[in-house]
Motif scaffolding. Structure first.
Motif, PDB file in Angstrom:
ATOM      1  N   LYS A 111       0.842  -1.208   0.000  1.00 55.11           N
ATOM      2  CA  LYS A 111       0.000   0.000   0.000  1.00 55.11           C
ATOM      3  C   LYS A 111       0.879   1.261   0.000  1.00 55.11           C
ATOM      4  CE  LYS A 111      -3.766   2.306   2.438  1.00 55.11           C
ATOM      5  NZ  LYS A 111      -4.520   2.414   3.705  1.00 55.11           N
ATOM      6  N   LEU A 112       1.893   1.255   0.858  1.00 50.44           N
ATOM      7  CA  LEU A 112       2.832   2.379   0.937  1.00 50.44           C
ATOM      8  C   LEU A 112       3.568   2.556  -0.391  1.00 50.44           C
ATOM      9  CD1 LEU A 112       4.581   4.507   2.501  1.00 50.44           C
ATOM     10  CD2 LEU A 112       6.038   2.610   3.221  1.00 50.44           C
ATOM     11  N   ASP A 114       2.717   1.593  -3.428  1.00 47.92           N
ATOM     12  CA  ASP A 114       1.819   2.063  -4.494  1.00 47.92           C
ATOM     13  C   ASP A 114       1.529   3.555  -4.368  1.00 47.92           C
ATOM     14  OD1 ASP A 114       1.737  -0.489  -5.484  1.00 47.92           O
ATOM     15  OD2 ASP A 114      -0.242  -0.988  -4.661  1.00 47.92           O
ATOM     16  N   THR A 115       1.334   4.020  -3.134  1.00 45.85           N
ATOM     17  CA  THR A 115       1.053   5.448  -2.901  1.00 45.85           C
ATOM     18  C   THR A 115       2.239   6.305  -3.307  1.00 45.85           C
ATOM     19  OG1 THR A 115      -0.173   4.726  -0.951  1.00 45.85           O
ATOM     20  CG2 THR A 115       0.097   7.075  -1.213  1.00 45.85           C
ATOM     21  N   THR A 118       2.691   6.464  -7.176  1.00 44.72           N
ATOM     22  CA  THR A 118       1.695   7.351  -7.797  1.00 44.72           C
ATOM     23  C   THR A 118       2.206   8.787  -7.898  1.00 44.72           C
ATOM     24  OG1 THR A 118      -0.060   5.997  -6.860  1.00 44.72           O
ATOM     25  CG2 THR A 118      -0.706   8.160  -7.630  1.00 44.72           C
ATOM     26  N   ASP A 119       2.958   9.219  -6.886  1.00 44.42           N
ATOM     27  CA  ASP A 119       3.394  10.622  -6.835  1.00 44.42           C
ATOM     28  C   ASP A 119       4.751  10.888  -7.497  1.00 44.42           C
ATOM     29  OD1 ASP A 119       1.289  11.957  -5.825  1.00 44.42           O
ATOM     30  OD2 ASP A 119       2.219  12.544  -3.944  1.00 44.42           O
ATOM     31  N   TYR A 158       2.964   7.980   4.100  1.00 45.52           N
ATOM     32  CA  TYR A 158       3.316   8.937   3.053  1.00 45.52           C
ATOM     33  C   TYR A 158       2.166   9.909   2.844  1.00 45.52           C
ATOM     34  CZ  TYR A 158       4.078  11.177  -1.357  1.00 45.52           C
ATOM     35  OH  TYR A 158       4.220  12.153  -2.322  1.00 45.52           O
ATOM     36  N   CYS A 159       2.471  11.197   2.806  1.00 45.07           N
ATOM     37  CA  CYS A 159       1.477  12.242   2.514  1.00 45.07           C
ATOM     38  C   CYS A 159       1.981  13.078   1.353  1.00 45.07           C
ATOM     39  CB  CYS A 159       1.293  13.192   3.698  1.00 45.07           C
ATOM     40  SG  CYS A 159       0.531  12.465   5.117  1.00 45.07           S
ATOM     41  N   GLN A 160       1.061  13.573   0.535  1.00 47.46           N
ATOM     42  CA  GLN A 160       1.448  14.470  -0.555  1.00 47.46           C
ATOM     43  C   GLN A 160       2.131  15.701   0.026  1.00 47.46           C
ATOM     44  OE1 GLN A 160      -2.019  15.283  -2.990  1.00 47.46           O
ATOM     45  NE2 GLN A 160      -1.435  13.683  -4.418  1.00 47.46           N
TER      46      GLN A 160
END
Length: 341
Positions: A111-112, A114-115, A118-119, A158-160
């Motif tokens: 999950k981490l 993939d997130t 994405t960015d 992880y945060c944008q």
């Protein structure tokens, strides 16, 4: 007929030292004039820093070091000084092999991973060093650090926005492990809960800025209230990205020099200086969209390009800004926000 800006454009590369493409409408003429003055300052600072670092590799806390940092750290010494003054060097030395293990474990968290993936392509599309086709693409380093940090600080993950901070750290350090420990210094020690899931620290600090503006620039505070503009609409990017993609690169790095040494109150100094310097311009606003547009405009132009002069202003314009008063305001707004939730 060629203009001054067009001839200056021929002399100045379209891509800056850090790999960023200069935006359309970039004032090449002013930048060239500024650089001719600033290079003299940089040369003088480099000599002074080299002498200081000859005596000891460690950078001790002192009034002299504080003064030197406020006047700017030459790029060749930036990583070294940031590592020491932020405590990142000490934490890295106490935890040998920690970064590698965090990366290995982080990669197991799909999950981490993939997130983060994405960015990756959204990180600095205007920077040639982060493009997939770059000869030494920085995306793999960015991926590794974000995955390792996501495991290290599992409550945040992880945060944008973290991708931009990490990208800047990579450009300065050119070293994965050091960039990881500097990211840890920023998110875990310097910024109060900006990246926690509820982003409570970010919300608190925007409210604190509102209080400081009421106190120091009341006419702007009245205007914001009159048009119903919440601070989060105009300054959240300033805080969450620490002025990345808001102010010019060299200005951001000069701000970070002080941030790593003096802590998060530097963010308030920068914000208050921008608002105070452009108070008359902001007060021309006639409605809600007008206010928002003016806040975008004040982060561009000659004042913020001339980073050396701008940094002098942030320690004069806002006046006294004590750590104690910031702590009290934070406590007040934190309790208010937690009561509302």
């Amino acid at each position: 007929m060629e203009t001054d800006n067009e001839t200056a454009k021929d002399r100045i590369p379209r891509i800056d030292t850090y790999g960023f493409q200069r935006p359309d409408g970039f004032d090449y003429t002013f930048y060239e004039e500024f650089q001719s003055r600033y290079l003299v300052v940089l040369t003088r600072r480099a000599i002074k820093w080299s002498k200081l670092l000859q005596t000891s590799t460690a950078v001790e806390q002192s009034m002299k070091v504080k003064r030197y940092i406020r006047k700017g750290i030459p790029n060749e010494h930036r990583c070294h000084v940031w590592m020491f003054v932020s405590g990142a060097q000490a934490r890295m030395e106490k935890n040998p092999g920690y970064y590698h293990n965090a990366l290995v474990e982080g990669k197991k968290n799909t999950k981490l991973v993939d997130t983060v993936i994405t960015d990756l392509n959204r990180t600095f599309p205007d920077n040639v060093k982060f493009r997939k086709d770059a000869s030494q693409c920085l995306q793999p380093m960015l991926y590794n650090i974000l995955v390792a940090y996501g495991h290290h600080n599992s409550s945040v993950g992880y945060c944008q926005g973290m991708n931009f901070l990490t990208g800047y750290l990579i450009l300065v350090t050119k070293d994965e492990e050091k960039a990881f420990w500097l990211l840890d210094a920023l998110l875990g020690h310097i910024l109060p809960d900006y990246y926690s899931p509820a982003m409570i620290g970010l919300k608190v600090d925007q409210e604190v800025l509102g209080d400081l503006v009421k106190l120091k620039i009341p006419a702007v505070a009245d205007l914001m209230e009159k048009h119903g503009v919440m601070w989060t609409l105009v300054v959240s990017r300033w805080f969450i990205c620490l002025f990345i993609d808001v102010l010019p690169v060299e200005t951001v790095l000069r701000i970070w020099d002080c941030l790593f040494y003096e802590g998060s109150k530097i963010i308030f100094r920068v914000a208050l200086t921008l608002i105070k310097q452009y108070q008359a311009f902001i007060l021309e606003s006639r409605n809600f969209p007008d206010v928002c547009d003016k806040f975008k405009e004040i982060t561009k132009g000659q004042l913020v390009t001339e980073c050396h002069l701008f940094m002098q202003k942030i320690f004069v314009d806002p006046g006294r800004l004590s750590k104690t008063s910031i702590i009290k305001l934070r406590e007040k707004h934190r309790s208010q926000l937690l009561t509302q939730e």
